[in-house]
Design a protein around this motif. Structure first.
Motif, PDB file in Angstrom:
ATOM      1  N   ILE A 707       0.869  -1.190   0.000  1.00  0.00           N
ATOM      2  CA  ILE A 707       0.000   0.000   0.000  1.00  0.00           C
ATOM      3  C   ILE A 707       0.899   1.231   0.000  1.00  0.00           C
ATOM      4  O   ILE A 707       1.814   1.362   0.837  1.00  0.00           O
ATOM      5  CB  ILE A 707      -0.922   0.009   1.231  1.00  0.00           C
ATOM      6  N   ILE A 708       0.627   2.192  -0.934  1.00  0.00           N
ATOM      7  CA  ILE A 708       1.433   3.416  -1.018  1.00  0.00           C
ATOM      8  C   ILE A 708       0.511   4.607  -0.769  1.00  0.00           C
ATOM      9  O   ILE A 708      -0.510   4.789  -1.437  1.00  0.00           O
ATOM     10  CB  ILE A 708       2.100   3.568  -2.408  1.00  0.00           C
ATOM     11  N   MET A 709       0.886   5.431   0.224  1.00  0.00           N
ATOM     12  CA  MET A 709       0.167   6.669   0.543  1.00  0.00           C
ATOM     13  C   MET A 709       1.131   7.852   0.290  1.00  0.00           C
ATOM     14  O   MET A 709       2.296   7.801   0.693  1.00  0.00           O
ATOM     15  CB  MET A 709      -0.305   6.674   2.002  1.00  0.00           C
ATOM     16  N   THR A 710       0.626   8.945  -0.362  1.00  0.00           N
ATOM     17  CA  THR A 710       1.493  10.105  -0.660  1.00  0.00           C
ATOM     18  C   THR A 710       0.720  11.401  -0.417  1.00  0.00           C
ATOM     19  O   THR A 710      -0.525  11.421  -0.405  1.00  0.00           O
ATOM     20  CB  THR A 710       1.963  10.102  -2.125  1.00  0.00           C
ATOM     21  N   SER A 711       1.484  12.470  -0.245  1.00  0.00           N
ATOM     22  CA  SER A 711       0.888  13.810  -0.265  1.00  0.00           C
ATOM     23  C   SER A 711       0.899  14.320  -1.706  1.00  0.00           C
ATOM     24  O   SER A 711       1.481  13.696  -2.600  1.00  0.00           O
ATOM     25  CB  SER A 711       1.674  14.769   0.637  1.00  0.00           C
ATOM     26  N   ASP A 712       0.271  15.499  -1.948  1.00  0.00           N
ATOM     27  CA  ASP A 712       0.201  16.011  -3.323  1.00  0.00           C
ATOM     28  C   ASP A 712       1.540  16.518  -3.847  1.00  0.00           C
ATOM     29  O   ASP A 712       1.689  16.781  -5.039  1.00  0.00           O
ATOM     30  CB  ASP A 712      -0.858  17.115  -3.441  1.00  0.00           C
ATOM     31  N   GLY A 713       2.545  16.651  -2.966  1.00  0.00           N
ATOM     32  CA  GLY A 713       3.855  17.110  -3.424  1.00  0.00           C
ATOM     33  C   GLY A 713       4.498  16.142  -4.397  1.00  0.00           C
ATOM     34  O   GLY A 713       5.319  16.551  -5.218  1.00  0.00           O
ATOM     35  N   LEU A 714       4.128  14.841  -4.329  1.00  0.00           N
ATOM     36  CA  LEU A 714       4.718  13.844  -5.228  1.00  0.00           C
ATOM     37  C   LEU A 714       4.117  13.974  -6.633  1.00  0.00           C
ATOM     38  O   LEU A 714       4.832  14.125  -7.618  1.00  0.00           O
ATOM     39  CB  LEU A 714       4.486  12.435  -4.682  1.00  0.00           C
ATOM     40  N   VAL A 715       2.772  13.936  -6.741  1.00  0.00           N
ATOM     41  CA  VAL A 715       2.147  13.968  -8.068  1.00  0.00           C
ATOM     42  C   VAL A 715       2.277  15.348  -8.721  1.00  0.00           C
ATOM     43  O   VAL A 715       2.228  15.466  -9.953  1.00  0.00           O
ATOM     44  CB  VAL A 715       0.670  13.543  -7.976  1.00  0.00           C
ATOM     45  N   GLU A 716       2.447  16.415  -7.921  1.00  0.00           N
ATOM     46  CA  GLU A 716       2.538  17.759  -8.482  1.00  0.00           C
ATOM     47  C   GLU A 716       3.974  18.219  -8.691  1.00  0.00           C
ATOM     48  O   GLU A 716       4.219  19.361  -9.106  1.00  0.00           O
ATOM     49  CB  GLU A 716       1.823  18.764  -7.575  1.00  0.00           C
ATOM     50  N   ALA A 717       4.950  17.369  -8.432  1.00  0.00           N
ATOM     51  CA  ALA A 717       6.355  17.727  -8.675  1.00  0.00           C
ATOM     52  C   ALA A 717       6.576  17.991 -10.164  1.00  0.00           C
ATOM     53  O   ALA A 717       6.022  17.293 -11.017  1.00  0.00           O
ATOM     54  CB  ALA A 717       7.266  16.608  -8.188  1.00  0.00           C
ATOM     55  N   LYS A 718       7.399  19.025 -10.501  1.00  0.00           N
ATOM     56  CA  LYS A 718       7.597  19.435 -11.891  1.00  0.00           C
ATOM     57  C   LYS A 718       9.060  19.339 -12.290  1.00  0.00           C
ATOM     58  O   LYS A 718       9.958  19.477 -11.463  1.00  0.00           O
ATOM     59  CB  LYS A 718       7.115  20.868 -12.108  1.00  0.00           C
ATOM     60  N   ASN A 719       9.264  19.110 -13.599  1.00  0.00           N
ATOM     61  CA  ASN A 719      10.624  19.098 -14.130  1.00  0.00           C
ATOM     62  C   ASN A 719      10.949  20.454 -14.764  1.00  0.00           C
ATOM     63  O   ASN A 719      10.167  21.408 -14.661  1.00  0.00           O
ATOM     64  CB  ASN A 719      10.805  17.960 -15.135  1.00  0.00           C
ATOM     65  N   SER A 720      12.087  20.539 -15.461  1.00  0.00           N
ATOM     66  CA  SER A 720      12.530  21.807 -16.037  1.00  0.00           C
ATOM     67  C   SER A 720      11.625  22.271 -17.175  1.00  0.00           C
ATOM     68  O   SER A 720      11.630  23.453 -17.527  1.00  0.00           O
ATOM     69  CB  SER A 720      13.975  21.687 -16.554  1.00  0.00           C
ATOM     70  N   GLN A 721      10.851  21.363 -17.797  1.00  0.00           N
ATOM     71  CA  GLN A 721       9.909  21.741 -18.847  1.00  0.00           C
ATOM     72  C   GLN A 721       8.524  22.073 -18.291  1.00  0.00           C
ATOM     73  O   GLN A 721       7.557  22.215 -19.019  1.00  0.00           O
ATOM     74  CB  GLN A 721       9.751  20.618 -19.881  1.00  0.00           C
ATOM     75  N   ASN A 722       8.438  22.209 -16.964  1.00  0.00           N
ATOM     76  CA  ASN A 722       7.202  22.561 -16.264  1.00  0.00           C
ATOM     77  C   ASN A 722       6.128  21.474 -16.408  1.00  0.00           C
ATOM     78  O   ASN A 722       4.935  21.742 -16.343  1.00  0.00           O
ATOM     79  CB  ASN A 722       6.658  23.907 -16.761  1.00  0.00           C
ATOM     80  N   GLU A 723       6.562  20.187 -16.584  1.00  0.00           N
ATOM     81  CA  GLU A 723       5.638  19.053 -16.638  1.00  0.00           C
ATOM     82  C   GLU A 723       5.492  18.453 -15.239  1.00  0.00           C
ATOM     83  O   GLU A 723       6.467  18.379 -14.489  1.00  0.00           O
ATOM     84  CB  GLU A 723       6.163  17.980 -17.595  1.00  0.00           C
ATOM     85  N   MET A 724       4.263  18.009 -14.891  1.00  0.00           N
ATOM     86  CA  MET A 724       4.023  17.401 -13.584  1.00  0.00           C
ATOM     87  C   MET A 724       4.300  15.893 -13.637  1.00  0.00           C
ATOM     88  O   MET A 724       4.103  15.243 -14.667  1.00  0.00           O
ATOM     89  CB  MET A 724       2.587  17.645 -13.127  1.00  0.00           C
ATOM     90  N   PHE A 725       4.735  15.352 -12.487  1.00  0.00           N
ATOM     91  CA  PHE A 725       4.977  13.913 -12.382  1.00  0.00           C
ATOM     92  C   PHE A 725       3.664  13.155 -12.603  1.00  0.00           C
ATOM     93  O   PHE A 725       3.594  12.223 -13.407  1.00  0.00           O
ATOM     94  CB  PHE A 725       5.591  13.592 -11.022  1.00  0.00           C
TER      95      PHE A 725
END
Length: 773
Positions: A707-725
């Motif tokens: 079971i994996i639980m995460t906060s929104d900081g993981l899915v909303e992390a961005k790269n240098s091209q401003n793309e979200m994970f």
């Protein structure tokens, strides 16, 4: 006797011009020949020998100047009068035409009366010259018999010599006073008259003014002015007609004032208007103290002179205008050069001054740079002391500046005679060309050579903050150019002073900010230490579960947290193991987030052991947090799950989950499949979740499930091209992980995320909890 019919050759390449000119000359008065180019004109002139030629200057094959040169080079045609027709009005073109032998110019567009008058005048001159030659032959043959005719011939020779002299003089000089003086003297001598004068029309004032005079009382007459229409001269100027008066004694138009001024009693007068471009520009006035002195013969002699003089007056005027334009252009160019040099110096000075931020050094540099770069006698700066309403001398050049500053020299703002105080009160530049003549001005013993002064207000944000005072040792040496320069300098001084003040203030503010920042950093460090101390240990190994946690704030103090709890429960059927896990994310950053996180974590720990279902637990927490978030306008997202595992059935269990605005959990089953636990609800602290209730979901677990639980900081992390994970990459990362242990799954997710974001700074906190059954 039948009047002579003159042959007139008109040369112009424009058929329209030829037609117009032909219409000017009646066929019963002239025999008219035309030519449309230079070569044809030369052929006709050589063959027919016309009496006079009207010659266009600008023609396509050979121009009029070349035609004139060729005809004057031929003996048979050199005496034919040539009048140029041209639109050219430049002085050099006229001089060139006369130098080639032309007798006159007619400027296009041609005026009929003017061209007729000029043609008739030069035909008359030609006739006179031809007549002279004929009379000379006759007189030489009969000299003994015709003594009286010889005397007339000599007189005529003198007249023609005067005509020739006049023509040469008018063609060779542009100095009108010299020409007029010579002509007037020669006319007095030739005609044996008392006096002559030339009067110039002044259209701006409606007058005629005596430009030059010859004879008794010429100095008194020169400069005399008469209104148009007054006196015989004024009449001739106004009507444009020649006037001959044989006896002025009973003439009502005679102006007696001239007689009274000159002391002469004038009896006869001949006034001839001068014309240029069909306008009267002046009057030639001949006078004598004998009645009946002037005849038609005198008029015939003088009129050609008047015509030539009119052209000379026009040329001289054009020459004078050209000279004045050259002088004015040179003056403007010198002013422009001086202005440009000043602007360049001002730019350099401005750049230099703006780099100085020390207040006293700035004032010192200001006065010395202004004095040295612009060569002023003395410069000093006064600054306004608002509390005392005094203008205090803060900096000055030389020994005088040092002494005045040491003495604390100041000027009351209300000082009535001070130029500096007046400039500060009026917000206007005050300039005095000669301070010695200024009422109430007090000399400064330290500045004995001051003769001119200019005080310029220094204005900042619409308010006078001081005065730039400049003094010179020459009277009237400070002009409008200095005013513009010093106004620009005063503006630069205001900016520089403001920058220096701001720099001092910024230094003080920066010092205070540094102190506050140091204190805040210490407080944040303490808050982070307290926050981290509230979180349980990252690793937990229960008999049936393996749990690992990871939490990193994006700033010094974050809003993410995780919590877990385990309880063994006994009931009638069997003994159960109860595990509770929560991942929260409070809104905001820094200290407010840390405080809400501590409140939320404390309440979670107090409710989690009360055997409440996940949906009930979230409802209680929502109501419990509202009193705190009502004032802070914050909220807390929390995903909560519980796992119930019977001790008699190892590797199996039931998962129940409820969600208050957090990221939904994901399960990787032992067979490799992935399942999202899609359950949602309102964040805690808003007060709506408890009223609406929270959804709850149950899932059976088997050994090997993760079971994996995460906060929104993981899915909303961005790269240098401003793309979200994003969720898709998270699901792929979970699928590709090897579920050997909870820690190996966590490390795999961290590596996948690090590869995606690269060196991009995180913008949100990040928390992950991995549980393996």
């Amino acid at each position: 006797m039948i009047p002579k019919k003159y042959t007139l050759l008109i040369v112009d390449d424009n058929p329209t011009n030829l037609k117009v000119l032909t219409a000017y000359f009646k066929e019963d008065d002239f025999r008219i020949l035309v030519a449309q180019n230079g070569e044809r004109a030369i052929q006709k002139a050589l063959y027919i020998k016309p009496d006079i030629i009207l010659l266009d200057v600008i023609m396509p094959d050979i121009d009029g100047f070349e035609v004139c040169r060729r005809l004057k080079a031929e003996e048979s045609t050199q005496d034919i009068p040539i009048i140029f027709m041209t639109a050219l009005s430049g002085l050099n073109d006229k001089i060139m035409g006369f130098s080639l032998g032309a007798v006159d110019y007619v400027v296009k567009p041609i005026q009929q009366e003017e061209v007729l008058a000029r043609v008739n005048t030069h035909l008359r001159i030609r006739d006179l010259q031809q007549s002279l030659r004929e009379q000379n032959i006759t007189l030489q043959q009969e000299i003994a018999k015709h003594k009286q005719a010889e005397e007339r011939l000599q007189q005529r020779n003198r007249e023609l010599a005067l005509l020739n002299q006049v023509g040469q003089m008018f063609s060779s000089t542009l100095e009108l006073p010299q020409v007029l003086e010579t002509i007037l003297g020669e006319m007095c001598r030739l005609l044996d008259i008392v006096a002559a004068s030339f009067w110039l029309c002044v259209p701006e004032t409606g007058e005629v003014v005596c430009q030059q005079a010859s004879g008794p009382s010429k100095d008194e007459l020169t400069g005399w002015r008469l209104p148009l229409g007054q006196g015989i001269v004024g009449q001739a100027a106004q009507t444009g007609k020649t006037i001959i008066i044989t006896d002025l004694q009973n003439n009502p138009h005679h102006y007696k004032g001239v007689d009274e001024k000159t002391g002469m009693e004038i009896r006869s007068i001949l006034s001839i208007p001068f014309r240029s471009k069909n306008q009267v520009i002046g009057v030639l006035n001949l006078v004598d103290n004998k009645a009946g002195r002037f005849t038609q013969d005198d008029l015939n002699l003088v009129e050609p002179i008047a015509a030539a003089a009119a052209r000379s007056v026009e040329n001289a005027h054009l020459y004078l205008v050209a000279q004045q334009e050259l002088i004015e252009r040179k003056r403007v160019e010198e002013q422009l050069l001086k202005h440009t040099q000043r602007l360049e110096t001002l730019a350099v000075l401005s750049e230099h001054l703006n780099a100085i931020l020390d207040f006293d050094q700035l004032l010192y540099e200001l006065v010395h740079q202004i004095r040295d770069r612009f060569d002023y006698y003395h410069v000093h700066i006064y600054l306004l002391d608002e509390s005392k309403q005094d203008l205090v001398m803060r900096s000055g050049v030389g020994e005088a500046g040092i002494v005045m500053k040491e003495r604390g020299h100041y000027i009351p703002l209300n000082a009535p005679t001070s130029l500096v105080a007046r400039a500060a009160r009026t917000c206007e530049i005050v300039a005095v060309g000669n301070v010695r003549e200024e009422s109430g001005w007090l000399a400064n013993p330290l500045l004995p050579d001051t003769n001119a002064e200019m005080a310029v207000p220094i204005i900042l944000k619409g308010k006078v903050v001081g005065v730039l005072d400049v003094q010179e040792n020459l009277v009237d040496s400070l002009d409008e150019g200095d005013a513009n320069l010093l106004r620009s300098l005063a503006n630069q001084i205001a900016v520089a002073l403001n920058n220096a003040h701001l720099f001092t203030e910024i230094q003080a503010v920066n010092k205070n900010l540094k102190t506050l920042n140091d204190r805040l950093q210490n407080e944040l460090l303490l808050a982070r230490q307290i926050q981290q101390s509230l979180l349980p240990v990252a690793y937990q190994h229960w008999p049936s579960l393996d749990l690992v946690s990871y939490s990193v704030p994006a700033h010094e103090v974050g809003g993410d947290f995780y919590a877990y709890h385990s309880v063994k429960q006994d009931n009638d059927a069997a003994q159960l193991s109860f595990f509770a896990v929560g991942v929260g994310d409070v809104s905001g950053k820094g200290m407010p987030a840390a405080l809400l996180m501590a409140v939320s974590l404390g309440l979670f720990q107090s409710y989690v052991g009360q055997r409440l279902s996940p949906s009930q637990l979230l409802a209680y927490l929502d109501e419990a947090i509202v009193p705190y978030t009502r004032t802070t306008r914050q909220n807390c997202a929390l995903c909560y799950l519980e796992i119930i595992s019977p001790t008699f059935l190892p590797g199996a269990g039931i998962l129940r989950v409820a969600n208050a605005g957090g990221i939904i959990p994901i399960i990787k089953h032992g067979d490799g499949s992935v399942q999202w636990l899609d359950v949602s609800g309102m964040p805690l602290g808003i007060g709506m979740g408890a009223k609406a209730g929270y959804q709850q979901m149950s899932v059976n677990l088997l050994e090997g499930d993760v079971i994996i639980m995460t906060s929104d900081g993981l899915v909303e992390a961005k790269n240098s091209q401003n793309e979200m994970f994003g969720f898709e990459r998270l699901e792929l990362a979970v699928k590709s992980s090897l579920a050997d242990s909870a820690e190996s799954v966590l490390n795999h997710l961290k590596n996948q995320l690090a590869t995606f974001v690269g060196t991009t700074e995180p913008h949100d906190d990040m928390t992950m909890v991995v549980i393996k059954v």
